[in-house]
Design a protein around this motif. Structure first.
Motif, PDB file in Angstrom:
ATOM      1  N   MET A 145       0.732  -1.243  -0.116  1.00  0.00           N
ATOM      2  CA  MET A 145       0.153  -0.105   0.032  1.00  0.00           C
ATOM      3  C   MET A 145       0.809   1.452   0.199  1.00  0.00           C
ATOM      4  O   MET A 145       0.742   2.247  -0.662  1.00  0.00           O
ATOM      5  N   THR A 146       1.828   1.207   0.813  1.00  0.00           N
ATOM      6  CA  THR A 146       2.875   2.499   1.035  1.00  0.00           C
ATOM      7  C   THR A 146       3.256   2.883  -0.457  1.00  0.00           C
ATOM      8  O   THR A 146       3.665   3.867  -0.952  1.00  0.00           O
ATOM      9  N   ASP A 147       3.850   1.838  -0.983  1.00  0.00           N
ATOM     10  CA  ASP A 147       4.499   1.988  -2.360  1.00  0.00           C
ATOM     11  C   ASP A 147       3.805   2.542  -3.548  1.00  0.00           C
ATOM     12  O   ASP A 147       3.845   3.490  -4.172  1.00  0.00           O
ATOM     13  N   ALA A 148       2.570   1.802  -3.588  1.00  0.00           N
ATOM     14  CA  ALA A 148       1.622   2.316  -4.654  1.00  0.00           C
ATOM     15  C   ALA A 148       0.991   3.791  -4.252  1.00  0.00           C
ATOM     16  O   ALA A 148       0.814   4.397  -5.158  1.00  0.00           O
ATOM     17  N   SER A 149       0.870   3.978  -2.906  1.00  0.00           N
ATOM     18  CA  SER A 149       0.320   5.432  -2.521  1.00  0.00           C
ATOM     19  C   SER A 149       1.307   6.460  -2.918  1.00  0.00           C
ATOM     20  O   SER A 149       0.894   7.396  -3.389  1.00  0.00           O
ATOM     21  N   SER A 150       2.604   6.253  -2.621  1.00  0.00           N
ATOM     22  CA  SER A 150       3.592   7.217  -2.775  1.00  0.00           C
ATOM     23  C   SER A 150       3.814   7.489  -4.103  1.00  0.00           C
ATOM     24  O   SER A 150       4.392   8.306  -4.771  1.00  0.00           O
ATOM     25  N   GLY A 197       3.676  12.271   2.545  1.00  0.00           N
ATOM     26  CA  GLY A 197       3.532  13.152   3.474  1.00  0.00           C
ATOM     27  C   GLY A 197       2.314  14.031   3.776  1.00  0.00           C
ATOM     28  O   GLY A 197       1.796  14.363   4.540  1.00  0.00           O
ATOM     29  N   TRP A 198       1.510  13.906   2.417  1.00  0.00           N
ATOM     30  CA  TRP A 198       0.068  14.303   2.680  1.00  0.00           C
ATOM     31  C   TRP A 198      -0.807  13.287   3.415  1.00  0.00           C
ATOM     32  O   TRP A 198      -1.717  13.885   4.166  1.00  0.00           O
ATOM     33  N   TRP A 199      -0.474  12.234   3.489  1.00  0.00           N
ATOM     34  CA  TRP A 199      -1.174  11.087   4.475  1.00  0.00           C
ATOM     35  C   TRP A 199      -0.927  11.593   5.688  1.00  0.00           C
ATOM     36  O   TRP A 199      -1.633  11.330   6.795  1.00  0.00           O
ATOM     37  N   ILE A 200       0.425  11.936   6.127  1.00  0.00           N
ATOM     38  CA  ILE A 200       0.820  12.442   7.364  1.00  0.00           C
ATOM     39  C   ILE A 200      -0.044  13.678   7.593  1.00  0.00           C
ATOM     40  O   ILE A 200      -0.393  13.873   8.878  1.00  0.00           O
ATOM     41  N   VAL A 201      -0.012  14.535   6.887  1.00  0.00           N
ATOM     42  CA  VAL A 201      -1.007  15.992   7.053  1.00  0.00           C
ATOM     43  C   VAL A 201      -2.455  15.284   7.516  1.00  0.00           C
ATOM     44  O   VAL A 201      -3.014  16.077   8.403  1.00  0.00           O
ATOM     45  N   VAL A 202      -2.979  14.463   6.847  1.00  0.00           N
ATOM     46  CA  VAL A 202      -4.198  13.734   7.106  1.00  0.00           C
ATOM     47  C   VAL A 202      -4.353  13.412   8.608  1.00  0.00           C
ATOM     48  O   VAL A 202      -5.346  13.595   9.425  1.00  0.00           O
ATOM     49  N   LEU A 219      -8.209   7.665  16.581  1.00  0.00           N
ATOM     50  CA  LEU A 219      -6.805   8.084  16.507  1.00  0.00           C
ATOM     51  C   LEU A 219      -5.868   7.172  16.754  1.00  0.00           C
ATOM     52  O   LEU A 219      -4.842   6.990  16.206  1.00  0.00           O
ATOM     53  N   ILE A 220      -6.282   6.187  17.722  1.00  0.00           N
ATOM     54  CA  ILE A 220      -5.083   5.164  17.731  1.00  0.00           C
ATOM     55  C   ILE A 220      -4.849   4.094  16.677  1.00  0.00           C
ATOM     56  O   ILE A 220      -3.666   3.965  16.231  1.00  0.00           O
ATOM     57  N   PRO A 221      -5.822   3.736  15.873  1.00  0.00           N
ATOM     58  CA  PRO A 221      -5.626   3.050  14.550  1.00  0.00           C
ATOM     59  C   PRO A 221      -4.835   4.017  13.606  1.00  0.00           C
ATOM     60  O   PRO A 221      -4.058   3.403  12.900  1.00  0.00           O
ATOM     61  N   VAL A 222      -5.134   5.374  13.541  1.00  0.00           N
ATOM     62  CA  VAL A 222      -4.634   6.101  12.529  1.00  0.00           C
ATOM     63  C   VAL A 222      -3.038   6.115  13.079  1.00  0.00           C
ATOM     64  O   VAL A 222      -2.252   6.144  12.248  1.00  0.00           O
ATOM     65  N   GLY A 223      -2.942   6.343  14.253  1.00  0.00           N
ATOM     66  CA  GLY A 223      -1.521   6.455  14.677  1.00  0.00           C
ATOM     67  C   GLY A 223      -0.734   5.236  14.513  1.00  0.00           C
ATOM     68  O   GLY A 223       0.459   5.439  13.972  1.00  0.00           O
ATOM     69  N   ILE A 224      -1.141   4.143  14.572  1.00  0.00           N
ATOM     70  CA  ILE A 224      -0.589   2.815  14.326  1.00  0.00           C
ATOM     71  C   ILE A 224      -0.368   2.420  12.555  1.00  0.00           C
ATOM     72  O   ILE A 224       0.744   2.064  12.209  1.00  0.00           O
ATOM     73  N   GLY A 225      -1.599   2.847  12.002  1.00  0.00           N
ATOM     74  CA  GLY A 225      -1.362   2.259  10.512  1.00  0.00           C
ATOM     75  C   GLY A 225      -0.796   3.666   9.733  1.00  0.00           C
ATOM     76  O   GLY A 225      -0.635   3.103   8.533  1.00  0.00           O
ATOM     77  N   VAL A 226      -1.016   4.723   9.989  1.00  0.00           N
ATOM     78  CA  VAL A 226      -0.614   5.761   9.161  1.00  0.00           C
ATOM     79  C   VAL A 226       0.243   6.502   9.246  1.00  0.00           C
ATOM     80  O   VAL A 226       1.230   6.663   8.747  1.00  0.00           O
ATOM     81  N   THR A 227       0.624   7.072  10.774  1.00  0.00           N
ATOM     82  CA  THR A 227       1.541   7.811  11.046  1.00  0.00           C
ATOM     83  C   THR A 227       2.905   7.282  10.978  1.00  0.00           C
ATOM     84  O   THR A 227       3.223   6.201  11.660  1.00  0.00           O
ATOM     85  N   ARG A 228       3.784   8.029  10.443  1.00  0.00           N
ATOM     86  CA  ARG A 228       5.181   7.604  10.406  1.00  0.00           C
ATOM     87  C   ARG A 228       6.159   8.938  10.713  1.00  0.00           C
ATOM     88  O   ARG A 228       5.914  10.257  10.076  1.00  0.00           O
TER      89      ARG A 228
END
Length: 416
Positions: free
Chosen positions: A1-6, A12-17, A184-193
């Protein structure tokens, strides 16, 4: 998912989300929704107006200062993601437990843990997070992230008022706490880097060969001890403390103040929602202005207009005047926190940004939590907010002047 998304969109825009959602729930709903609880807490538990705000002041003094400084060091060493997740757990759990409080010390103890969660999951971690992912488009990215705080504030008064009317204030606290943790906890685990390097990327999606660290945000990699010896550090600290204090005093007392002026809680909540809706326009505009003009001048302009608008509250019994205040104050509030990390990075670089921002945020948090308590004490003594509003407006103007006095070029000379 990460490679396709990037490949389609810079990650970084997912980080903004993710930062948007953190600020929406953990800051916007809590900070701007909490004042709607105050009339119910005063009526049900008998708290005075000073007591309603002193819980958060105690939280800042007892845990906010020391843990805020620790949070900055941990963010610089381990990254923002771990710190944000720890803070979210504390914010959600504290809200759930507030549904069971019966005494003032219960409220104060839970405010302390709430502040600890706010420090870890709130502005500092998300500011550092976005700053590390963006350079050229940093102002725009920060503006989009901080729309979360504005939208959270727009939703908060109406949502909390609805929950209290339909479920009572105790169950409302529980619902908000559970909602925050579930989202927010699932977002922090699955999205935030924590940084682009975690995914083998560079800020703004730049190519490795094109990344030249010669911009104002990265050229001066200040150490903390060098930064705190500069005039600019103290101008940023003083200016943000005074203006964020003014914002905190107004937003924390606005519902109670409007009620004193003869407006119902429902109407007061609509005014408050209008104020926070106006801030959305300010957040979008200030992000673009910050990328096009000198950041400190943009910050000083917005802070000055915000401070002058507070004087309109003396005529707030007239609906036209209170709506004028709502629009001016709200729009100017769009620059509240989001320009602070941009001006700080412009002056001191990003190498030790977490630690430097921690010092600044702990300073302005003294204003954020202290000014509402002072305004409450003034009201309890005088049964009027007029003196408080005049003092806060003058303090805000002094803060705007301090920001205008910043000279990023003077810091560049120190590192040359």
């Amino acid at each position: 998912m990460t490679d396709a998304s990037s490949a389609r969109i810079f990650y970084g825009w997912w980080i903004v989300v993710a930062a948007f959602l953190n600020l929406f729930f953990a800051v916007g709903i809590i900070f701007y929704g909490f004042p709607v609880f105050y009339p119910a807490l005063a009526e049900s538990l008998g708290f005075t107006r000073a007591q309603l705000t002193q819980g958060f002041l105690l939280g800042f003094l007892i845990v906010g200062l020391p843990f805020g400084l620790v949070a900055g060091a941990v963010i610089d060493r381990l990254g923002a993601r771990v710190v944000i997740l720890a803070g979210l757990g504390l914010v959600g759990t504290s809200l759930v437990l507030m549904g069971f409080m019966t005494k003032l010390w219960h409220y104060e103890a839970l405010c302390i843990t709430e502040v600890l969660g706010y420090v870890l999951a709130g502005p500092i971690a998300n500011q550092v997070l976005v700053t590390h992912w963006f350079e050229a488009r940093r102002g725009r990215a920060m503006g989009y992230a901080y729309l979360g705080l504005g939208l959270g504030g727009v939703v908060a008064p109406l949502l909390v008022n609805y929950l209290i009317l339909n479920f009572g204030w105790r169950h409302s606290f529980e619902i908000l706490g559970i909602l925050i943790m579930l989202v927010l906890i699932p977002v922090g685990i699955g999205v935030t880097r924590s940084s682009p390097a975690d995914l083998g990327l560079l800020p703004d999606g730049a190519d490795h060969s094109a990344l030249i660290h010669n911009g104002p945000a990265t050229a001066n990699a200040f150490e903390v001890n060098t930064a705190i010896r500069s005039r600019n550090f103290w101008f940023i600290l003083a200016g943000s403390t005074l203006v964020v204090g003014a914002i905190g005093a107004v937003t924390q007392h606005f519902i109670l103040f409007a009620k004193d002026q003869g407006y119902s809680i429902a109407i007061a909540s609509r005014f408050f929602t209008g104020l926070l809706a106006a801030s959305l326009g300010g957040r979008v505009l200030v992000g673009y202005l910050a990328d096009r003009f000198q950041k400190k001048n943009t910050m000083a302009l917005f802070y000055g207009v915000l401070s002058l608008s507070i004087l309109l509250l003396s005529s707030s019994h007239r609906p036209a005047m209170i709506w004028g205040f709502v629009v001016l104050f709200g729009f100017s509030m769009g620059a509240d926190y989001m320009l602070i990390p941009l001006v700080t990075a412009e002056c001191f670089g990003t190498a030790s940004l977490g630690k430097i921002l921690a010092l600044i945020i702990m300073g302005y948090s003294l204003g954020q939590w202290g000014a509402p308590w002072i305004a409450g004490r003034i009201f309890d003594e005088r049964h009027s907010y007029e003196l408080a509003w005049n003092i806060i407006a003058m303090a805000g103007l002094a803060g705007a002047a301090a920001i205008f006095a910043i000279s990023p070029r003077s810091d560049k000379k120190l590192t040359s």
